[in-house]
Design a protein around this motif. Structure first.
Motif, PDB file in Angstrom:
ATOM      1  N   LYS A   1       3.509 105.327  38.134  1.00 52.79           N
ATOM      2  CA  LYS A   1       3.265 106.649  37.562  1.00 52.79           C
ATOM      3  C   LYS A   1       1.783 106.835  37.252  1.00 52.79           C
ATOM      4  CE  LYS A   1       7.707 107.795  35.565  1.00 52.79           C
ATOM      5  NZ  LYS A   1       8.063 108.794  36.576  1.00 52.79           N
ATOM      6  N   MET A   2       1.289 107.971  37.654  1.00 52.29           N
ATOM      7  CA  MET A   2      -0.078 108.346  37.354  1.00 52.29           C
ATOM      8  C   MET A   2      -0.206 108.559  35.839  1.00 52.29           C
ATOM      9  SD  MET A   2      -1.808 111.545  39.267  1.00 52.29           S
ATOM     10  CE  MET A   2      -0.786 111.415  40.707  1.00 52.29           C
TER      11      MET A   2
ATOM     12  N   ARG B   1      -1.465 110.876  34.224  1.00 53.31           N
ATOM     13  CA  ARG B   1      -1.097 112.242  33.877  1.00 53.31           C
ATOM     14  C   ARG B   1       0.421 112.368  33.699  1.00 53.31           C
ATOM     15  NH1 ARG B   1       0.035 117.008  36.692  1.00 53.31           N
ATOM     16  NH2 ARG B   1      -0.803 118.866  35.684  1.00 53.31           N
TER      17      ARG B   1
ATOM     18  N   GLU C   1       5.214 113.327  30.365  1.00 56.54           N
ATOM     19  CA  GLU C   1       6.643 113.184  30.128  1.00 56.54           C
ATOM     20  C   GLU C   1       7.085 113.439  28.681  1.00 56.54           C
ATOM     21  OE1 GLU C   1       8.605 109.556  31.447  1.00 56.54           O
ATOM     22  OE2 GLU C   1      10.323 110.846  31.844  1.00 56.54           O
TER      23      GLU C   1
ATOM     24  N   ASP D   1     -10.885 112.471  33.945  1.00 57.11           N
ATOM     25  CA  ASP D   1     -10.456 112.090  35.282  1.00 57.11           C
ATOM     26  C   ASP D   1      -9.561 110.849  35.288  1.00 57.11           C
ATOM     27  OD1 ASP D   1     -13.817 111.196  35.636  1.00 57.11           O
ATOM     28  OD2 ASP D   1     -12.207 109.733  35.484  1.00 57.11           O
TER      29      ASP D   1
ATOM     30  N   TYR E   1      -5.870 111.013  36.602  1.00 57.04           N
ATOM     31  CA  TYR E   1      -5.432 110.911  37.994  1.00 57.04           C
ATOM     32  C   TYR E   1      -5.485 109.483  38.511  1.00 57.04           C
ATOM     33  CZ  TYR E   1      -6.401 115.771  37.170  1.00 57.04           C
ATOM     34  OH  TYR E   1      -6.427 117.007  36.621  1.00 57.04           O
ATOM     35  N   ARG E   2      -5.410 108.518  37.621  1.00 56.93           N
ATOM     36  CA  ARG E   2      -5.401 107.132  38.080  1.00 56.93           C
ATOM     37  C   ARG E   2      -4.012 106.532  37.887  1.00 56.93           C
ATOM     38  NH1 ARG E   2     -11.095 104.407  36.507  1.00 56.93           N
ATOM     39  NH2 ARG E   2     -12.331 106.306  36.690  1.00 56.93           N
ATOM     40  N   TYR E   3      -3.777 105.512  38.681  1.00 56.98           N
ATOM     41  CA  TYR E   3      -2.561 104.728  38.525  1.00 56.98           C
ATOM     42  C   TYR E   3      -2.888 103.476  37.708  1.00 56.98           C
ATOM     43  CZ  TYR E   3      -0.253 107.624  42.009  1.00 56.98           C
ATOM     44  OH  TYR E   3       0.322 108.673  42.660  1.00 56.98           O
TER      45      TYR E   3
ATOM     46  N   ARG F   1      -0.425 107.940  25.001  1.00 56.37           N
ATOM     47  CA  ARG F   1       0.976 108.354  25.185  1.00 56.37           C
ATOM     48  C   ARG F   1       1.648 108.571  23.826  1.00 56.37           C
ATOM     49  NH1 ARG F   1       4.459 104.346  28.544  1.00 56.37           N
ATOM     50  NH2 ARG F   1       3.748 102.912  26.939  1.00 56.37           N
TER      51      ARG F   1
END
Lengths: 265, 282, 310
Positions: free
Chosen positions: A105-106, A108, A113, A139, A142-144, A160
């Motif tokens: 999951k990225m 973002r 979620e 930015d 947009y990373r994993y 989170r």
């Protein structure tokens, strides 16, 4: 606790008991733990492996459903299973930043979620704010996880929690998997967040240095029991009653080499 | 002090996924006598790679070069694989972080120690058994007969490390490389294991390389400290002088630890200076 | 920070490469495209997998363009030219009715592909859903689901498919259903095993702590973890599915004559095996090649989709 009005208590445990397994092979992981955490403060649970400290945290979060005793949030008992509203007030940071983010999951999506589940709008702004609060640039959304370092992952895990704007954070050894120089940054961040947002922390660690630095009150656990509760200052000044606490303090503060006389070859 | 191990300009690189080579050790040099030498650094600094390079235990795709890497009369760069096998576990022994992963999970402790004994000295089965019991007593295991019959997964962390140390002692090595031997242990057990390690190393007159990330610990336990950063030794200092370290990286590492005797408002987060990567060495 | 001339959309061909290789993605689309690109690059580096992929592309091409590629019609009989060995006129020879085997094999490709893909498309999702649900929920759901799987696994796939076809009636659609019913249980097993290994992980605990319910956790968190191994397993199973389809055809329970299904062709060729080897050999080689291609691709996918590489 003396002098604390009930409104001041964010979290209270009364005679918490957790047993794993049943019959002859059952293990009492937590035995009769009671404590109170005042709002806006940081409470530390210190102990060695198998002392039951993490089990206490997981029981509060509702990840271990089978506990005895009472857990009160703001003076009201929290039901089991935990209602959805509970999770917007209490969040948890896990020990291993490599295991606590979904590998596919990225960032973002990770931050999106909780907002979707709780039906909170204005999501992109909130995600950007949460990233900024943990010291990451936009930015990073947009990373994993495999593109992040350990410290960055732990910051994402903290973000989170923050998107739901909780009051209480449960911290399960949040820096024990990190290098000391990275640990310093994450601890500073957690400390600053607590002050700015008036958060309450319950922090579990095996590291006396970390707990003493982060917490106001500290409980020492061994073999599922709480043996002593003390102020952080008591640790700095070596004031403790219990023999186990004394041993733990002593060995945490350094190693004294017993120089043995040179043996003959 | 007689030199046991001498390493000059050790370099190790791995093939990079994007092509080319990633250098993980960039010219490591040190000499070791009969002493306790610490190699400290953070993850990725190359401290474990150094230990493994000395044992020639790096994976095949690693490219290793050095001006000199000698152990006593042996040139570790040129020695045949056969020769290395007799040196590993013989004259140089290694203790790893978690015994439960380093011991063979299918065999009892008894068999593993006895085999280690017989590998390095001619002795009968019965003699090896007695020697194994003796070794377990030397690492202060109270009930060695019971421990002999356990499987590795039945050992606690501290007990496992004792068994590892006992096995390593079997061959009476001249050099012990301990790679984070106490990092997986509880603090109250850590002290006991260090006592045993120290005592046995002293009794046998062996040299010790102690690889760790824990600066305060090595300051107390070792004689001399090498601080590694990005594949280089940035500072070499006597352990008791560690508080007065000169290199900004060493100082920053020490400063980033929460103190045990007073409360500080904010921890120091080390600012990494690019000059540390290639700057002049002490 | 270095400046990268990156925009949200890739405007030109030259900058597409930069856009895909950029160290920092600037949009969700770019991040996803990059992760697919990296997996594709890993797959591209695997020559065996690329060979498998190449064969499959050729097969798809053959299936799609069979009417134009084939020199004769699949049902075109010429009783004067029966049982001719391979030659310049008839590359694979002719069969007992004088039909060109090369043309029949080409036309048969689409039948075989349809059976294999349909069966996989039915079996994959069923297996994934059953396995992930049983593994995550545990308890009696798990017990019941796994006992059902055990019952299915107790019979060889071909026997099971035979039983279903016998009940449903012979024919190509029933063959697809029968093969799908016979091939979901191993996938369910795999998905369950994968689920058990992640259900206790911190990121699933973290998802529970955001208030996510079981359905959401299974679909959004567990299934994405299982999908790579299920895709790999299905690809590897494809060979087995093709062989089962051929077996059903061979036994006369799949595609019916005169359809140019490879298994059915093989079955007819059997009678002439000793005297006219090419009747059975040519469809046999076709089955072998396609099975091999799927296996090579499956192995390559296993390396490329390994979650540890992301």
């Amino acid at each position: 606790m003396t002098g604390a009005r009930s409104g001041d208590i964010a979290l209270e445990l009364r005679n918490l008991d957790v047993t794993f397994g049943d019959g002859d092979s059952s293990v009492r992981a937590v035995a009769d733990v009671s404590l109170q955490v005042r709002r806006g403060t940081s409470f530390g649970l210190i102990g060695e492996s198998g002392s039951g400290k993490s089990t206490v945290l997981r029981a509060i979060a509702g990840l271990n459903g089978n506990y005895g005793g009472t857990i009160l949030l703001d003076g009201a008992e929290i039901p089991m299973p935990r209602p959805k509203s509970f999770f917007s007030r209490v969040q948890m940071v896990f020990q291993d930043p490599y295991g606590s983010l979904h590998p596919r999951k990225m960032v973002r999506a990770v931050l999106m979620e909780p907002l979707q589940i709780h039906g909170i709008g204005d999501r992109d702004r909130r995600i950007a704010e949460a990233l900024q609060a943990v010291g990451l640039t936009p930015d990073f959304a947009y990373r994993y996880p495999h593109q992040l370092s350990g410290g960055q992952r732990q910051r994402v895990a903290i973000a989170r929690c923050l998107v739901l704007e909780p009051e209480l954070l449960l911290l399960d050894e949040p820096t024990s998997a990190l290098d000391v120089s990275v640990q310093a940054g994450v601890l500073n961040l957690l400390d600053a967040l607590r002050r700015e947002r008036g958060l309450t922390y319950v922090m579990v660690s095996h590291d006396l240095r970390v707990v003493a630095h982060m917490c106001d009150r500290i409980a020492v656990m061994t073999e599922g029991r709480m043996v002593e509760e003390l102020d952080a200052d008591a640790i700095y000044e070596d004031r403790c009653e219990d023999p186990y606490t004394r041993a733990l303090l002593h060995s945490s503060k350094g190693y004294q080499r017993k120089d043995t006389p040179d043996a003959a070859e | 002090m007689a030199e046991r191990l001498s390493v000059k300009n050790l370099r190790v690189s791995y093939p990079a996924p994007a092509g080319g080579w990633n250098e993980v050790l960039r010219g490591v040099s040190f000499d070791l006598g009969r002493e306790r030498l610490a190699i400290v650094g953070e993850s990725g600094s190359g401290k474990s790679t150094t230990g493994r390079a000395i044992m020639r235990l790096l994976p095949d795709q690693a490219r290793v070069s050095s001006d000199r890497m000698s152990f006593g009369d042996v040139d570790l760069m040129k020695a045949s694989e056969r020769r290395m096998r007799s040196i590993r576990g013989g004259r140089i022994a290694m203790v790893l972080q978690d015994a439960r992963y380093s011991l063979n999970p299918l065999h009892r402790v008894r068999r593993q120690i006895a085999e280690a004994c017989r590998l390095h000295a001619r002795m009968s089965r019965a003699e090896a058994h007695d020697r194994a019991l003796d070794l377990l007593e030397q690492v202060r295991i109270r009930n060695p007969r019971r421990v002999m019959d356990l499987y590795p997964h039945e050992l606690s962390g501290g007990m496992g490390q004792r068994v590892m140390i006992a096995m390593m002692l079997a061959a009476e090595p001249e050099l012990v490389i301990a790679d984070e031997p106490t990092s997986a242990l509880d603090v109250t057990v850590r002290g006991q294991i260090l006592d045993i390690l120290n005592e046995r190393v002293e009794a046998q007159g062996a040299a010790l390389i102690f690889i760790s990330h824990d600066l305060p610990l090595v300051a107390d336990f070792c004689d001399r400290v090498l601080v590694m950063y990005a594949g280089r030794v940035v500072e070499e200092i006597a352990a008791r002088d560690l508080e007065h370290a000169r290199h900004p990286y060493t100082r920053a590492l020490l400063g980033s630890l929460p103190p045990t005797d007073r409360r500080v408002d904010k921890l120091v987060v080390p600012e990494r200076d690019p000059a540390w990567l290639d700057g002049p060495l002490p | 920070m270095t400046e990268h001339p990156i925009t949200d959309a890739p405007p030109t061909r030259e900058s597409l490469r930069d856009w895909l290789n950029a160290p920092v993605a600037k949009s969700p689309g770019q991040a996803r495209a990059q992760s697919i690109w990296r997996a594709a690059k890993r797959l591209g580096g695997n020559y065996a997998a690329m060979a498998g992929l190449f064969i499959l592309i050729v097969l798809v091409g053959a299936a799609a363009f069979a009417p134009w590629l084939a020199p004769y019609g699949p049902f075109e009989q010429d009783l004067n030219r029966r049982l001719l060995p391979p030659s310049a006129d008839h590359w694979f020879g002719t069969d007992q009715l004088g039909r060109d085997i090369y043309s029949r094999v080409l036309h048969g490709a689409s039948i075989t592909l349809r059976i294999a893909l349909l069966a996989a498309a039915i079996a994959g999702p069923i297996g994934l859903l059953v396995g992930a649900t049983a593994g995550y929920l545990g308890g009696w759901v798990d017990t019941v689901a796994m006992r059902v799987v055990d019952v299915f696994l107790a019979f060889p796939a071909l026997i099971l498919a035979l039983a279903f076809v016998a009940a449903l009636g012979a024919g190509i659609n029933n063959a697809v259903i029968a093969i799908a019913l016979a091939s979901w249980p191993p996938i369910a097993r795999l998905a369950r095993a994968e689920t058990l290994s992640v259900r206790k992980s911190d990121y699933i605990a973290a998802a529970r702590l955001t208030g996510a319910g079981p359905l959401r956790i299974i679909v959004r968190h567990i299934m994405p973890i299982c999908i790579p191994s299920v895709v790999i397993r299905v690809t590897l199973n494809m060979a087995g599915i093709i062989l089962t389809a051929a077996g059903l055809g061979f036994l006369g329970l799949g595609a019916q004559p005169p359809m140019p299904e490879w298994g059915a062709m093989l079955a007819t060729g059997r009678e002439f095996m000793l005297t006219h080897w090419w009747l059975a050999t040519m469809p046999g080689i076709a089955i072998l090649t396609v099975s091999l291609a799927f296996n090579l691709l499956g192995d390559g996918l296993r390396d490329a989709l390994d979650p540890r590489h992301g």
